[in-house]
Design a protein around this motif. Structure first.
Motif, PDB file in Angstrom:
ATOM      1  N   UNK A 164       6.829  12.775  -0.525  1.00 55.56           N
ATOM      2  CA  UNK A 164       6.539  12.154   0.754  1.00 55.56           C
ATOM      3  C   UNK A 164       5.480  11.077   0.540  1.00 55.56           C
ATOM      4  N   UNK A 165       5.768   9.884   1.053  1.00 60.61           N
ATOM      5  CA  UNK A 165       4.824   8.778   0.924  1.00 60.61           C
ATOM      6  C   UNK A 165       4.774   8.021   2.247  1.00 60.61           C
ATOM      7  N   UNK A 166       3.694   7.310   2.470  1.00 60.59           N
ATOM      8  CA  UNK A 166       3.615   6.328   3.558  1.00 60.59           C
ATOM      9  C   UNK A 166       3.371   4.961   2.932  1.00 60.59           C
ATOM     10  N   UNK A 202       0.853  -1.195   0.000  1.00 59.91           N
ATOM     11  CA  UNK A 202       0.000   0.000   0.000  1.00 59.91           C
ATOM     12  C   UNK A 202       0.882   1.235   0.000  1.00 59.91           C
ATOM     13  N   UNK A 203       0.608   2.172  -0.949  1.00 58.60           N
ATOM     14  CA  UNK A 203       1.367   3.425  -1.071  1.00 58.60           C
ATOM     15  C   UNK A 203       0.390   4.593  -1.004  1.00 58.60           C
ATOM     16  N   UNK A 204       0.666   5.499  -0.070  1.00 62.65           N
ATOM     17  CA  UNK A 204      -0.154   6.711   0.051  1.00 62.65           C
ATOM     18  C   UNK A 204       0.739   7.899  -0.304  1.00 62.65           C
ATOM     19  N   UNK A 205       0.453   8.512  -1.457  1.00 62.77           N
ATOM     20  CA  UNK A 205       1.251   9.644  -1.958  1.00 62.77           C
ATOM     21  C   UNK A 205       0.780  10.909  -1.238  1.00 62.77           C
ATOM     22  N   UNK A 206       1.686  11.490  -0.409  1.00 61.11           N
ATOM     23  CA  UNK A 206       1.291  12.634   0.414  1.00 61.11           C
ATOM     24  C   UNK A 206       1.542  13.971  -0.292  1.00 61.11           C
ATOM     25  N   UNK A 243      -4.990  14.895  -1.487  1.00 60.47           N
ATOM     26  CA  UNK A 243      -5.028  14.068  -0.261  1.00 60.47           C
ATOM     27  C   UNK A 243      -5.705  12.717  -0.468  1.00 60.47           C
ATOM     28  N   UNK A 244      -5.808  12.316  -1.727  1.00 61.72           N
ATOM     29  CA  UNK A 244      -6.431  11.023  -1.999  1.00 61.72           C
ATOM     30  C   UNK A 244      -5.680  10.279  -3.102  1.00 61.72           C
ATOM     31  N   UNK A 245      -4.351  10.379  -3.051  1.00 64.31           N
ATOM     32  CA  UNK A 245      -3.522   9.697  -4.041  1.00 64.31           C
ATOM     33  C   UNK A 245      -2.998   8.404  -3.401  1.00 64.31           C
ATOM     34  N   UNK A 246      -3.707   7.340  -3.612  1.00 63.05           N
ATOM     35  CA  UNK A 246      -3.358   6.056  -2.993  1.00 63.05           C
ATOM     36  C   UNK A 246      -3.313   4.973  -4.071  1.00 63.05           C
ATOM     37  N   UNK A 247      -2.410   4.034  -3.868  1.00 64.81           N
ATOM     38  CA  UNK A 247      -2.286   2.912  -4.800  1.00 64.81           C
ATOM     39  C   UNK A 247      -1.887   1.674  -4.015  1.00 64.81           C
ATOM     40  N   UNK A 248      -2.169   0.542  -4.602  1.00 66.10           N
ATOM     41  CA  UNK A 248      -1.761  -0.722  -4.002  1.00 66.10           C
ATOM     42  C   UNK A 248      -1.132  -1.577  -5.098  1.00 66.10           C
ATOM     43  N   UNK A 249       0.115  -2.011  -4.847  1.00 59.42           N
ATOM     44  CA  UNK A 249       0.829  -2.897  -5.771  1.00 59.42           C
ATOM     45  C   UNK A 249       0.507  -4.334  -5.363  1.00 59.42           C
TER      46      UNK A 249
END
Length: 1458
Positions: free
Chosen positions: A318-320, A152-156, A202-208
């Motif tokens: 910045x990512x989480x 899970x990648x959350x692009x901040x 604030x809603x840039x999320x992806x899942x590999x």
């Protein structure tokens, strides 16, 4: 009342159970603490604390009834759970939690209670595991139980001073393989510093997704972000310049290995990934390099990964991140707060570890790799932009078929990055092509190439200068192969480039063009007005493709099977080829492949050939796909429901399987049968599911679980009488009962209800004795199988005991039948009795069927020795006490009835089985003690077995001790200890002449030596086996192996001896003269190596192990160790202390005190010992070369000495030698070195007196003088300093005090009065002093000949001192003069002329023949004294001989010799 009293405890039954449980767990809890099992210890601690708290609540008596009932459920559940994890017995309860009484409960109810309890505990354990996994997810490796993962990648945020729009392409990258793992996640970033689509803020999320275990164990893995600027050619360009160009800008790279490995897991933490563009990368691994816009981005991030620091100036993203276990559906369910429907999904460019049914995928990944374009008429290289699109065969554009990255819809045309004025641009841009499966065969990829000008006016006029294409499907129906493709760039009219019909007939790759040109010999230059680049220009273009599809295959054989209807005449060929297809390819198309197999078998039912081919193909598929799919069958169970015609399939499969099994003897079907048996598990799944589907088709209302309960399909017309008959005749049981506990429970329930009348009545129904025999045999075999194979789980103690008790009662019922029919003289049935005894031995007490003095009992020997031994080894003291006496009964029986008056048969069988059982883990020290005690007690009471029985009891006890030590030490890391125990065991078997077991342990010892590279000892171990063999082929083979092992040791004499034995066999037994010739050449090499090759001499060490902390085979014993070549004592000591890290090294070589030996600690003593040379008889008294002597100085030795000074009495200040003793310890080993071990135990210790010490000192001094003088006399070029120092230390009285100390100590009247027995030794010491004078004289003579100016003062002083010393010695001890005899023909082995003298030979009074015997004595080579003179010392009195020699020289008779 009266004599009987009933005690009713005041404590509740649950409280009693709690108390008993806590006491039992406390013992185990303590054991876990001692064994340092921390995790389980803490787990039991938590459970115990909970039970203690609940027990206090129950004992308080204050709980309401409903709360008490609820607490009771919690307590019983906790107890049952704890018992399971501790491996204790399962407690069965009723619905209220009360423990069931097996005597009051029916067998079926007891079985169901066990099932219910086990299921409940399993569910609880599973819940605990799930909870623990959730709790331990942070920081714990989670890839132990899951097979598919997602990142899970959350692009901040993204901070970078670009000034134009940008595209951010994030993907997973393996830097070690330089390979992208996943497709891209695309973020479009505006020039205003925010996302292009403001709603995605604030809603840039992806899942590999689709990551597998193999991805998680990669050494390194990185998250790579490629930044592409979208705007002008140059940032400084103005409005008149071309816009919308995709230009490379930079990269951001982060190492996420720790996150992927589960070491870091915090989705709230924001990670900063620095951005790199146009900055110097400082790295020791690569040269400093300026990154420009025209450098490929792949090259940029490879350098960033290698760099230690990046000069980012605060720019980056910045990512989480968080690793999630499971596939997309699973993470959406388990982590719904992170992953929802709006989350972008970037899939892996490949398949996950498990392909689930219904997972249909059809992705084609295309990578633009590189190109080379001629600049043509331009002065500079072109700015090439590649436009990629998908078209069908009619040229129609496929809308939105290309996906640059997850998070956005597809595009119809994809434009590449533009590199400014680069002749050979490298793009490495990957996009995904997704089109409908049915359209793939009609579609192709088109690539057009266009020069882009930075000036907008010029750019408008630029047209495509070339075109390339590639078809997605080959002519044979297979999909485009994975890998790189070199495309042909066609040039011509732009309209022709857009007309698919104009170019689709042409070859698309250079490989295809070469294939088409080869057979025809024609060039394809002018076709369709296109010019292939191959012949006209240097333009080239390369792409790479990867197909991830569950419907499109690149394998022509698999495709032929899937399309079997259109090619029916090739079905057999395609089925055979299917077995050669790779397993991974099979898994991807498993549903379609199985559909095709089942349809072929159903629709081609008239041809049985296809049945066998389909069966073989199904077996092959199951085996190949097992590791991918069936190893996770719980996830792939739906595969059993794919097939609409599966319910017809069972008949076909069982028919073919029966045919293979029925023709097992046919060698042509052996491999097919083996393959079928390996896949039996999967075949039966299909057969069972086929049966279920068939029954549901016949009876749609039939209830049951998905796979059906086998009980439902048994014939319903079987009566209870039939069942009983089938049970007792073992037929139904053999086929159905064994796999199912319920059937065994039913049988146990029926047998439990039978009484004596039923058994007797049933036995009487048999008409012949053979019927009774068959019945008993089958029944006993069934009981033996059911008890031995554990139908029920090991913790079902109550059920197992119930079954054993019922079986034992049934066996008891047959005792009278055995006595009546099978124990008389004429009808003794050994097999029936043995089986009966085996069943009986599995019960709680041993069998006593035969009468005490029945002669038939000897027929149980040796067959029953092993089973009875197994019973005696059960760790129950009372059972052992009851069964061990059977051994004495067997000894007595064989002694009385064998006719030999011994019990050798029993003894041999017991030793053999004891070896097997103890090595297998059974037996302990208590068993050894009890076995010896009981056997001795019984044997000593017997008149004739007292003596041999006692010997046997002690023998077995000794064997057990060795075997237990061997078993214990086999788990030790020290291979030396394992070797010692192995030798102890094989020595025992050698003494007992048990060659079979002896040889087995020999080869175990050989393997241990080979592992430690002790090749010499391994060879000697094999030599022991060779000595057991007669002259045969085996004898020759073993000796050949030994010969080559020893030949590696540079020609040891043992090699020569072996070669002589082989030569005799070749010459006189097998007449192999060619082999004899080769062998003799080999032997010649051995002789040459002995004389020329350098053989390092090993050191020998004495090692003492003192203290009770050592194992019994080492405790308080001393061993001689043979060190390795060039091994120093320090290294040897380090190795010893590493082997025993808790041992304390002793600094003294003195024998330890008794306190140390009795100490519970470990003490190690180690010092060097000197081997005592033991020359073979054929070498003695002969001139043996030094090379041969060197070998025997360190080999073929069995005695070793170590001398240490010991002072006895008070120290004499005037004479330190007066009470100085030398304790010389002589160690004699059981075997000579080298041998089967590198160490052997010592045997003997001796000491010598002060006078003997003085004699030995003088002998050594004389020998040292002789050696130095000899060397100086031979080689005049040697430096004279060693001789100077030696003479100074002896001649100058100021150095050592001369001989005065000896005179004061031993040559006094007082000493002779106190030690009259030393008179001879004093005379010998005087002779040694006298003999030293001529040796010193020769040394001073040589010293004078080699004199230099600097040494003249020293030589003059030495001469003066020696003159005084010689005068004094000759006056007191006589004159001995060594004179060389001119013309003498007698020489020493080194060529030095010998002095001839003639002492008496024989007795003094009566010499033989009345004459003299001349003896050669070399004044230089004093080593002859070691041979000739020492031999005379032994034959005659030493003092007498020396007195004769002295008188001989003093009288001058030596001048009158011949």
């Amino acid at each position: 009342r009266g004599q009987h009293e009933t005690v009713i405890p005041s404590e509740l039954p649950l409280g009693q159970e709690l108390t008993a449980t806590l006491r039992e767990w406390a013992v185990i809890w303590h054991r876990l603490y001692v064994n340092n099992k921390t995790t389980q210890f803490r787990h039991v601690q938590q459970l115990t604390y909970s039970l203690i708290e609940w027990r206090s609540q129950i004992l308080s008596g204050t709980l309401p009834k409903d709360e008490l009932a609820e607490l009771k459920k919690k307590v019983t559940a906790k107890i049952d759970y704890g018992n399971r994890i501790l491996g204790l017995d399962l407690v069965v309860r009723d619905d209220n939690g009360n423990i069931l009484d097996p005597d009051e409960t029916s067998t079926i109810s007891l079985f169901k209670a066990h099932e219910t309890a086990s299921k409940r505990i399993d569910e609880r354990i599973q819940e605990e595991k799930s909870l623990q996994q959730s709790l331990d997810l942070r920081g714990q490796p989670i890839f132990n139980s899951t097979h598919t993962y997602s990142l899970y990648v959350n692009f901040k945020n993204f901070v970078c001073n670009i000034g134009e729009d940008a595209e951010l392409l994030m993907s997973l990258y393996d830097p070690d393989l330089s390979k992208f793992i996943s497709e891209n996640y695309l973020v479009r970033w505006g020039s205003n510093g925010m996302p292009k689509e403001i709603e995605k803020l604030n809603n840039l999320q992806a899942v590999f997704t689709d990551l597998s275990s193999s991805d998680l164990i990669r050494p390194r893995i990185s998250l790579v972000c490629q930044i592409v600027r979208v705007g002008h050619m140059e940032l400084k360009d103005g409005k008149k310049h071309t816009c919308g160009l995709r230009r490379p800008f930079g990269v951001a790279v982060m190492d996420i290995t720790d996150i992927i490995h589960g070491k870091v897991d915090d989705e709230e933490k924001q990670h900063f990934i620095p951005f790199q563009q146009r900055q110097l990368i400082m790295s020791p691994l690569i040269a400093s390099h300026v990154i420009g816009e025209n450098e490929p981005l792949t090259s940029v991030f490879n350098k960033v990964i290698a760099a230690k620091e990046v000069n980012h100036k605060g720019q980056g993203l910045w990512v989480s991140l968080k690793l999630l276990p499971g596939d997309l559906a699973q993470v959406q369910k388990d982590f719904s707060h992170l992953v929802d429907r709006s989350t972008a999904v970037a899939r892996k460019m490949g398949f996950p570890e498990i392909i689930l049914p219904g997972d249909v995928r059809n992705d084609i990944y295309v990578t633009l790799i590189q190109g080379e374009f001629d600049k043509g008429k331009k002065k500079t290289p072109k700015n090439v932009e590649v436009t990629m699109s998908v078209h069908d065969e009619d040229g129609n554009l496929q809308e939105k078929a290309i996906h640059p990255g997850a998070g956005y819809e597809g595009v119809s045309e994809y434009k590449s990055v533009v590199y400014y004025q680069v002749k050979q641009p490298c793009w490495y841009e990957t996009v995904k092509v997704a089109i409908a499966i049915e359209e793939v065969s009609r579609c192709h990829l088109r690539f057009t190439f266009r020069h882009r000008s930075s000036q907008e006016s010029r750019d408008r006029s630029e047209r495509a200068f070339g075109m390339g294409f590639v078809k997605l499907m080959n002519a044979d129906g297979t999909t485009l192969q994975d890998g790189k493709h070199n495309l042909i760039i066609y040039k011509g009219d732009n309209k022709k480039m857009e007309d698919a019909k104009s170019y689709l007939t042409l070859p698309c790759t250079k490989t295809e063009m070469e294939e088409k040109e080869a057979p025809s010999g024609k060039n394809l230059h002018s076709l369709a007005n296109f010019t292939p680049t191959k012949d006209s220009t240097k333009d080239s273009f390369q792409i790479a493709t990867v197909i991830c599809s569950t419907k499109l295959t690149q394998n022509v054989d698999l495709l032929g099977l899937l399309n079997w209807r259109s090619n029916a005449h090739n079905i057999a060929h395609n089925l055979r080829k299917l077995m050669e297809v790779e397993g991974g390819e099979i898994v991807k198309f498993l549903p379609d492949t199985l559909d095709a197999l089942f349809n072929i078998m159903m629709e081609m039912s008239e041809n049985e050939t296809y049945d066998f081919l389909v069966f073989d193909a199904l077996v092959s598929e199951s085996s190949m796909a097992a590791e991918f799919v069936f190893s996770h069958i719980s996830r792939t169970e739906p595969c059993l429901y794919w097939f609409p015609f599966l319910f017809y399939f069972q008949r076909k499969l069982t028919k073919v399987l029966n045919c293979y099994v029925g023709n097992a003897e046919d060698s042509s079907k052996t491999e097919l049968l083996f393959a079928a048996l390996k896949a039996l598990k999967y075949l039966f799944r299909f057969i069972v599911q086929s049966r279920v589907l068939y029954l549901r088709w016949v009876q749609p209302s039939l209830p049951g679980p998905p796979l059906g309960n086998p009980l439902e399909f048994l014939p319903v017309n079987i009566t209870k009488a039939d069942i009983l008959h089938q049970i007792l005749n073992h037929r139904l049981t053999k086929r159905i009962f064994l796999p199912f506990g319920i059937f065994v429970a039913c049988m146990t329930a029926i047998l439990r209800q039978m009484d004596d009348f039923h058994y007797n009545h049933y036995i009487n129904t048999f008409k012949t004795r053979q019927d009774i025999t068959d019945f008993l045999m089958e029944t006993f075999i069934m009981f033996k199988d059911l008890i031995g194979k554990n139908v029920y789980a090991a913790d079902w103690m109550v059920m197992n005991m119930m079954q054993s008790r019922v079986f034992l009662r049934a066996v008891n019922q047959f005792t009278s039948v055995l006595n009546r029919f099978f124990l008389d003289q004429t009808h003794f049935e050994l097999q029936v009795i043995v089986l009966f005894s085996l069943d009986f031995l599995m019960g709680p007490r041993p069998a006593r069927t035969a009468k005490p003095h029945c002669p038939h009992k000897i027929k149980f020997i040796p067959a029953m020795v092993g089973p009875i031994l197994e019973v005696t080894l059960v760790p129950e003291p009372e059972l052992r006490k009851a069964t061990i006496p059977i051994f004495f009964d067997m000894m007595q029986c064989e002694f009385n009835f064998s006719g030999n008056g011994n019990f050798h048969m029993f003894e041999n069988e017991l030793i053999t089985r004891l070896d097997q059982e103890v090595e297998g883990g059974r037996g302990d020290e208590q068993y050894k003690v009890l076995l010896e005690k009981l056997l001795l007690e019984h044997c000593r009471k017997h008149k004739y077995l007292a003596a041999p029985g006692e010997v046997f009891a002690l023998l077995v006890s000794s064997l057990l001790e060795n075997l237990l030590d061997y078993r214990t030490i086999m788990h030790d890391e020290s291979k030396e200890n394992r070797m010692s125990c192995t030798v102890n065991v094989l020595n025992f078997y050698k003494e007992k002449k048990r060659e079979d077991i002896y040889i087995r342990y020999l080869y175990k010892l050989r393997d241990l030596h080979t592992d430690c590279e002790n090749f010499t000892e391994a060879a000697y171990t094999l030599l022991l086996h060779a000595e057991l063999l007669q002259v045969s082929q085996a004898w020759g083979l073993v000796r050949h192996r030994l010969l080559f092992l020893f030949s590696d040791l540079m020609g040891l004499p043992i090699s020569i001896q072996l070669s002589k034995e082989l030569a005799d066999m070749y010459e006189n037994k097998v007449f192999d003269y060619e082999g004899l010739g080769n062998l003799l050449k080999k032997r010649a090499t051995f002789y040459e190596n002995i004389m020329k090759a350098m053989r390092p001499q090993p050191e020998y060490f004495a090692v003492g192990y003192y203290g009770q902390g050592f194992p019994s085979f080492l405790r308080n014993k001393i061993f001689i160790y043979r060190g390795k070549e060039y091994e120093r004592r320090e290294d040897f000591n380090l190795k010893l202390l590493t082997q025993f890290p808790n041992a304390e090294k002793m600094t003294s070589t003195a024998p330890p005190a008794e306190e140390i030996k009795a100490s519970p600690k470990q003490y190690v003593q180690c010092f060097i010992v000197k081997p005592v040379m033991n020359l073979p008889p054929n070498y003695k008294d002969k001139p043996v070369p030094e090379q041969i002597l060197n070998y025997y100085r360190a080999n073929e030795v069995q005695q070793f000495t170590h001398s240490r000074p010991v002072r006895k009495g008070e120290k004499d200040p005037d004479n330190e030698f007066a009470n100085m003793w030398i304790e010389r310890t002589t160690y004699t080993t059981a075997y000579s070195f080298p041998g089967i071990l590198k160490w052997f135990e010592v045997k003997q210790v001796t000491t010598i007196s002060p006078l003997e010490n003085a004699i030995e000192t003088m002998e050594l001094t004389n020998e040292r003088i002789t050696n130095v003088v000899q060397q100086q006399g031979w080689d005049r070029s040697l430096p004279v300093h060693p001789l100077s120092m030696l003479l100074s230390g002896i001649v100058d009285p100021a150095v050592m005090g001369g001989y005065t100390n000896y005179e004061k100590a031993f040559f006094t009247e007082k000493y002779l009065q106190e030690h009259p027995e030393d008179q001879d030794k004093i005379e010998l010491l005087k002779q040694q002093i006298a003999i030293q004078m001529p040796l010193l004289a020769e040394g001073i003579r040589i010293h004078g000949e080699k004199l230099t100016e600097q040494l003249k003062p020293l030589h003059e002083r030495l001469t003066a001192c020696f003159r005084e010393l010689r005068r004094k010695v000759e006056k007191q001890y006589g004159v001995i003069t060594l004179v060389r005899k001119p013309g003498s023909s007698m020489f020493c082995p080194r060529g030095t002329q010998l002095l001839l003298f003639h002492p008496w030979v024989g007795s003094e009074q009566n010499p033989p023949g009345g004459g003299f015997c001349w003896v050669g004595f070399c004044w230089v080579c004093f080593s002859l004294k070691k041979t000739l003179l020492r031999k005379l010392f032994i034959r005659f009195n030493k003092l007498w001989f020396f007195s004769k020699v002295r008188n001989f020289f003093q009288s001058g008779e030596h001048n009158n010799g011949p």
